[in-house]
Design an enzyme around this catalytic site. Structure first.
Site, PDB file in Angstrom:
ATOM      1  N   GLY A  92      13.652   2.891   7.114  1.00 42.66           N
ATOM      2  CA  GLY A  92      13.171   1.511   7.255  1.00 42.66           C
ATOM      3  C   GLY A  92      13.811   0.600   6.227  1.00 42.66           C
ATOM      4  O   GLY A  92      14.013   1.006   5.096  1.00 42.66           O
ATOM      5  N   THR A 110      12.846   3.058  -1.158  1.00 45.12           N
ATOM      6  CA  THR A 110      11.599   3.307  -0.447  1.00 45.12           C
ATOM      7  C   THR A 110      10.546   2.347  -0.950  1.00 45.12           C
ATOM      8  O   THR A 110      10.508   2.023  -2.130  1.00 45.12           O
ATOM      9  CB  THR A 110      11.092   4.752  -0.612  1.00 45.12           C
ATOM     10  OG1 THR A 110       9.832   4.867   0.060  1.00 45.12           O
ATOM     11  CG2 THR A 110      10.845   5.124  -2.061  1.00 45.12           C
ATOM     12  N   ASP A 139       7.445   3.185  -0.717  1.00 42.53           N
ATOM     13  CA  ASP A 139       6.324   4.050  -1.111  1.00 42.53           C
ATOM     14  C   ASP A 139       6.375   4.501  -2.570  1.00 42.53           C
ATOM     15  O   ASP A 139       5.391   4.998  -3.104  1.00 42.53           O
ATOM     16  CB  ASP A 139       6.287   5.306  -0.229  1.00 42.53           C
ATOM     17  CG  ASP A 139       5.966   4.984   1.219  1.00 42.53           C
ATOM     18  OD1 ASP A 139       5.319   3.939   1.441  1.00 42.53           O
ATOM     19  OD2 ASP A 139       6.353   5.756   2.098  1.00 42.53           O
ATOM     20  N   ARG A 146       1.986   7.080   3.164  1.00 37.68           N
ATOM     21  CA  ARG A 146       1.361   8.201   3.838  1.00 37.68           C
ATOM     22  C   ARG A 146       0.879   9.260   2.852  1.00 37.68           C
ATOM     23  O   ARG A 146      -0.216   9.782   2.965  1.00 37.68           O
ATOM     24  CB  ARG A 146       2.372   8.810   4.800  1.00 37.68           C
ATOM     25  CG  ARG A 146       1.875   9.952   5.633  1.00 37.68           C
ATOM     26  CD  ARG A 146       3.038  10.464   6.449  1.00 37.68           C
ATOM     27  NE  ARG A 146       3.602   9.354   7.205  1.00 37.68           N
ATOM     28  CZ  ARG A 146       3.350   9.161   8.485  1.00 37.68           C
ATOM     29  NH1 ARG A 146       2.587  10.004   9.134  1.00 37.68           N
ATOM     30  NH2 ARG A 146       3.885   8.139   9.115  1.00 37.68           N
ATOM     31  N   GLU A 187      -2.888   4.068   4.425  1.00 37.96           N
ATOM     32  CA  GLU A 187      -2.853   4.677   5.758  1.00 37.96           C
ATOM     33  C   GLU A 187      -3.003   6.192   5.674  1.00 37.96           C
ATOM     34  O   GLU A 187      -3.403   6.846   6.615  1.00 37.96           O
ATOM     35  CB  GLU A 187      -1.542   4.339   6.471  1.00 37.96           C
ATOM     36  CG  GLU A 187      -0.323   4.873   5.713  1.00 37.96           C
ATOM     37  CD  GLU A 187       0.998   4.791   6.497  1.00 37.96           C
ATOM     38  OE1 GLU A 187       0.980   4.542   7.702  1.00 37.96           O
ATOM     39  OE2 GLU A 187       2.047   4.981   5.854  1.00 37.96           O
TER      40      GLU A 187
END
Lengths: 284, 284
Positions: free
Chosen positions: A13, A142, A144, A192, A247
């Site tokens: 992404g 990233t 994250d 995640r 999430e």
């Protein structure tokens, strides 16, 4: 012997700043000449390497390259594409080496997150296996912030700021009208397996009692009773409750609170709609 | 006879700029003295008037007041609260007049959207009914831009910019990775009966083929076949499809695509989760 050429590929992404990394690579290669050769950029990540869609970055002016640093999205296109294990299917690997050989590419910059680093690792072992001189360098990207070794990964800062600002803005709105309307607000965020983005929501507050009142992390097992109790306490004490929920929030047994059913290109379970799950829980 | 005092109340959901209107009112009243009296601000909108929770705005320094212009949220608190019809229940109206009389309030600035203007209308008729000299002035505020008479309502501009920027950012990300991942992206936006916010998503594009490729308006009846056909065409032509969907999207018979079941404080149907409805439609 002329310097080998290099290939730059974006993967996974896009982030707000992956093009800034592209800018850095292109400018560094230009400065390193004549020790460095040409720098190609792959169209749509690894797909561009497989399909021999390579852009010569020398076609871009210094101004164009500098502008990359301010552009979100993925300038050269990216891909979420998993190479088969070499042991299972060698074909794509031979194809890659053929393309690299045709363009004298001896150096690959692979810009991505954990799955992309897995691809980079596969590529870096390829040279030895197929007797072709190849160096592969992984460039971290990233939102994250869960790439091993990196401390604060390019991409995380923008995501963290976005979540912190959104939490604060929403909290101000909810605080303003909690008496007669919305008392509980849930912001569902990415991450995640890593709670960094959720944790960034905490930057919205500057003191005790400030929103967010609850942050749900993937790393901390979710307990329904305790959660509902804390929502109740927050509403009683502050008139409202702002929740930032990763999430990846999951029960002690590892089950995600929200599993949408499908799987993505990497075989990960596709998550979706945690916020409605929590909202229903609170409503009941 | 001294000038009557005034009351300022914020109403409905906060916007990014409702506090700028508060700044304007406070500064205007200060400039108008001695022709103007005190200016009170109600805590939590109409509730503050009913519960006699009034803040004397003279307690705020010129710097504090100027700072309001840059602060999102609702500085004095707001409320979504519907007064009963005078014919059905007079009690709250008598209470309001008692509070106004106790503080010599002859002028009310009521800052809100359509439902709030309904309250303002009720208040403005109150003086005549209960023989108390009262003027009520509605100050427009809504992100939906659907207040009659106003052309571009305070609140809409910020919402429009947010939707346009978000659409563009998401479109860049989706365009970058459409080959191997997300091909269809849906941004669900507010605007139950007015498509202004959805239309603002259109500002994200600057030419034919740019995202968003589809905008769903409450004003244009939704046709499933036509919608799916256009999604398919967009993916074929551009490799991806960005959709901006108003929460108020509905079928020709008036049914909303997504009705969550509940109703809000004003008896409006509560909508929610249009995006998953559309996503399922497309997936199937």
């Amino acid at each position: 012997m002329p310097a080998p050429n290099a290939l730059y590929a974006q993967s996974g992404g896009p982030t707000a700043v992956i093009n800034a990394t592209a800018q850095g690579v292109i400018e560094a290669v230009r400065r390193a000449r004549p020790a460095a050769g040409k720098l190609y950029a792959a169209r749509n990540g690894i797909l561009g390497a497989l399909h021999e869609q390579l852009l010569d970055t020398d076609a871009a002016s210094a101004e164009d390259v500098a502008a990359l640093g301010q552009r979100p999205g993925s300038a050269f296109g990216t891909a979420r594409y998993k190479l088969a294990r070499f042991e299972d299917d060698e074909r794509e690997y031979h194809r890659l080496i053929d393309v690299f050989r045709a363009h004298d590419i001896g150096l690959v910059f692979f810009n991505g997150g954990n799955d992309s680093m897995d691809t980079a690792l596969k590529l870096s072992g390829l040279g030895r296996r197929l007797d072709y001189p190849l160096t592969c360098i992984g460039l971290p990207k990233t939102v994250d912030n869960d790439l091993p070794v990196t401390d604060c990964c390019p991409g995380f800062g923008s995501a963290a700021k976005y979540v912190a600002v959104s939490t604060r803005e929403a909290a101000l709105d909810v605080a303003g009208m909690a008496r007669t309307s919305t008392k509980v607000f849930i912001l569902e965020v990415m991450g995640r397996h890593a709670g960094w983005i959720a944790a960034a929501g905490g930057l919205a507050g500057s003191g005790a009692g400030d929103a967010p009142h609850i942050i749900l992390f993937p790393e901390v097992p979710f307990e329904t009773d305790r959660f509902l109790q804390r929502v109740r306490e927050s509403v009683e004490r502050h008139e409202y409750c702002v929740i930032v929920a990763s999430e990846g929030a999951r029960y002690a047994d590892g089950r995600f609170l929200s599993e949408a059913g499908g799987t993505d290109a990497f075989g990960h379970k596709q998550l979706g709609g945690l916020a409605p799950v929590l909202a229903n829980m609170i409503r009941e």
